[in-house]
Scaffold this motif. Structure first.
Motif, mmCIF file in Angstrom:
data_model
loop_
_atom_site.group_PDB
_atom_site.id
_atom_site.type_symbol
_atom_site.label_atom_id
_atom_site.label_comp_id
_atom_site.label_asym_id
_atom_site.label_seq_id
_atom_site.Cartn_x
_atom_site.Cartn_y
_atom_site.Cartn_z
ATOM 1 N N VAL A 150 45.239 35.902 82.065
ATOM 2 C CA VAL A 150 44.326 35.949 80.936
ATOM 3 C C VAL A 150 43.441 34.717 81.042
ATOM 4 O O VAL A 150 43.933 33.597 81.157
ATOM 5 N N CYS A 151 42.138 34.955 81.045
ATOM 6 C CA CYS A 151 41.159 33.874 81.133
ATOM 7 C C CYS A 151 40.159 34.036 79.994
ATOM 8 O O CYS A 151 39.814 35.160 79.621
ATOM 9 N N THR A 152 39.716 32.917 79.450
ATOM 10 C CA THR A 152 38.682 32.946 78.422
ATOM 11 C C THR A 152 37.562 32.007 78.840
ATOM 12 O O THR A 152 37.763 31.106 79.657
ATOM 13 N N TYR A 153 36.383 32.245 78.272
ATOM 14 C CA TYR A 153 35.224 31.400 78.570
ATOM 15 C C TYR A 153 34.439 31.176 77.290
ATOM 16 O O TYR A 153 34.130 32.122 76.573
ATOM 17 N N ASP A 154 34.135 29.926 77.003
ATOM 18 C CA ASP A 154 33.318 29.533 75.856
ATOM 19 C C ASP A 154 31.973 29.081 76.401
ATOM 20 O O ASP A 154 31.870 27.994 76.991
ATOM 21 N N SER A 155 30.947 29.928 76.256
ATOM 22 C CA SER A 155 29.641 29.607 76.834
ATOM 23 C C SER A 155 28.971 28.419 76.150
ATOM 24 O O SER A 155 28.210 27.690 76.789
ATOM 25 N N ASP A 156 29.240 28.194 74.865
ATOM 26 C CA ASP A 156 28.658 27.037 74.177
ATOM 27 C C ASP A 156 29.183 25.726 74.763
ATOM 28 O O ASP A 156 28.436 24.768 74.934
ATOM 29 N N ALA A 157 30.456 25.680 75.082
ATOM 30 C CA ALA A 157 31.064 24.469 75.643
ATOM 31 C C ALA A 157 31.069 24.492 77.172
ATOM 32 O O ALA A 157 31.392 23.486 77.798
#
Length: 87
Positions: free
Chosen positions: A10-17
């Motif tokens: 499971v991977c997540t990505y926060d484009s703002d940070a």
């Protein structure tokens, strides 16, 4: 002995940070991260999250666009916005 296992991560990505998180234990129970161990501060910020037993439970990658393999970043972005994926 060499053992290979292919398991979904499971991977997540926060484009703002511009930060990605790779869970090695998912879902992380509340309060599971006991300690954060930063490494490679000269080339970018990477943090290993460890639980109370010292097991690595996750990896945070700051400046992810620069450090992630393009295929993984593309998959994360396409998952976040399925209409933008033309493949």
């Amino acid at each position: 002995m060499y053992i290979e296992a292919r398991i979904p991560l499971v991977c997540t990505y926060d484009s703002d940070a511009d930060a990605a998180y790779i869970y090695l234990d998912h879902p992380l129970p509340a309060g599971e991260t006991e300690r954060v161990l930063p490494f490679e501060p000269e080339r970018g910020m990477f943090n290993l999250d460890l639980n109370a037993d010292g097991h690595v439970v996750g990896l945070e990658i700051i400046d992810a666009r620069r450090h992630l393999p393009p295929a993984l970043l593309h998959a994360l972005l396409a998952h976040a916005n399925p209409a933008s994926d033309t493949n």
